[in-house]
Scaffold this motif. Structure first.
Motif, PDB file in Angstrom:
ATOM      1  N   TYR A  21      79.492  21.471 106.730  1.00 35.08           N
ATOM      2  CA  TYR A  21      79.875  22.192 107.940  1.00 35.08           C
ATOM      3  C   TYR A  21      80.769  21.292 108.767  1.00 35.08           C
ATOM      4  O   TYR A  21      80.766  20.067 108.593  1.00 35.08           O
ATOM      5  CB  TYR A  21      78.640  22.557 108.763  1.00 35.08           C
ATOM      6  CG  TYR A  21      77.694  23.505 108.071  1.00 35.08           C
ATOM      7  CD1 TYR A  21      77.721  24.866 108.339  1.00 35.08           C
ATOM      8  CD2 TYR A  21      76.768  23.045 107.142  1.00 35.08           C
ATOM      9  CE1 TYR A  21      76.850  25.741 107.699  1.00 35.08           C
ATOM     10  CE2 TYR A  21      75.895  23.911 106.498  1.00 35.08           C
ATOM     11  CZ  TYR A  21      75.947  25.253 106.785  1.00 35.08           C
ATOM     12  OH  TYR A  21      75.093  26.124 106.156  1.00 35.08           O
ATOM     13  N   ILE A 123      80.112  31.397 112.792  1.00 39.05           N
ATOM     14  CA  ILE A 123      81.066  30.839 111.835  1.00 39.05           C
ATOM     15  C   ILE A 123      82.470  31.161 112.327  1.00 39.05           C
ATOM     16  O   ILE A 123      82.876  32.311 112.393  1.00 39.05           O
ATOM     17  CB  ILE A 123      80.844  31.398 110.416  1.00 39.05           C
ATOM     18  CG1 ILE A 123      79.454  30.993 109.917  1.00 39.05           C
ATOM     19  CG2 ILE A 123      81.928  30.887 109.468  1.00 39.05           C
ATOM     20  CD1 ILE A 123      79.106  31.553 108.554  1.00 39.05           C
ATOM     21  N   ILE A 135      82.482  24.909 106.312  1.00 33.27           N
ATOM     22  CA  ILE A 135      82.182  26.036 107.191  1.00 33.27           C
ATOM     23  C   ILE A 135      82.352  25.547 108.629  1.00 33.27           C
ATOM     24  O   ILE A 135      81.656  24.627 109.063  1.00 33.27           O
ATOM     25  CB  ILE A 135      80.754  26.547 106.951  1.00 33.27           C
ATOM     26  CG1 ILE A 135      80.605  27.024 105.506  1.00 33.27           C
ATOM     27  CG2 ILE A 135      80.411  27.659 107.947  1.00 33.27           C
ATOM     28  CD1 ILE A 135      79.179  27.314 105.088  1.00 33.27           C
ATOM     29  N   LEU A 137      81.914  25.740 112.469  1.00 36.40           N
ATOM     30  CA  LEU A 137      80.974  26.375 113.388  1.00 36.40           C
ATOM     31  C   LEU A 137      81.564  26.512 114.779  1.00 36.40           C
ATOM     32  O   LEU A 137      82.280  25.636 115.253  1.00 36.40           O
ATOM     33  CB  LEU A 137      79.692  25.546 113.491  1.00 36.40           C
ATOM     34  CG  LEU A 137      78.822  25.431 112.245  1.00 36.40           C
ATOM     35  CD1 LEU A 137      77.570  24.632 112.571  1.00 36.40           C
ATOM     36  CD2 LEU A 137      78.450  26.802 111.709  1.00 36.40           C
TER      37      LEU A 137
END
Length: 156
Positions: A21, A123, A135, A137
């Motif tokens: 992430y 997301i 990903i 955030l």
């Protein structure tokens, strides 16, 4: 203040289970080693408690628990990423905080739309970097308004 320079976005990369992430450096205050967390009764499962961070009582949440990922033991690699959420600092427990990188804006795609999935508003997008998939955030959307209010009560 923006961290976008020459069409790229500077992010901090961290890991939960097997996924990577990223969160914008603009939203991060610091990365801390795991330290003693004081539990606070009657809070959500993902709220692990509070820490005293340089004299500031900071609520800490476990991102694995928040995202519904199975729990695991904390290790020497476990970190607490301090992020700015509304007008307070919040600690996010992650498995590993890998590095700080620049992501070219043109490698960032839209968030995936998964039919029937749980709320994925947090997301902001997905970045494809050679063999890596990150990903991105949106920290402001990781918690609901009610959950942020609950954290404010924990913060005192």
């Amino acid at each position: 203040m923006t961290n976008e320079i020459n069409g790229s976005k500077k992010v901090i990369v961290f890991q939960l289970k097997d996924e990577e992430y990223a969160v914008s450096v603009d939203q991060v205050g610091s990365i801390e080693r795991l330290q003693s967390i004081t539990r606070v009764p009657q809070t959500a499962d993902f709220v692990k408690g509070v820490i005293n961070l340089r004299g500031v009582v900071t609520p800490v949440i476990d991102l694995r628990a928040r995202f519904g990922i199975e729990e695991s033991e904390y290790t020497n690699a476990t970190r607490i990423i301090i992020v700015y959420l509304e007008d307070m600092e919040v600690g996010l427990i992650v498995d590993v905080a890998n590095d700080v990188i620049d992501i070219p804006e043109d490698s960032i795609g839209a968030a995936p739309e998964v039919v029937g999935a749980v709320d994925v508003d947090y997301i902001a997008g997905v970045a494809k970097l050679e063999k890596r998939l990150l990903i991105l955030l949106d920290i402001q959307k990781v918690l609901s308004t009610e959950e942020v209010d609950e954290l404010k009560k924990v913060e005192g």
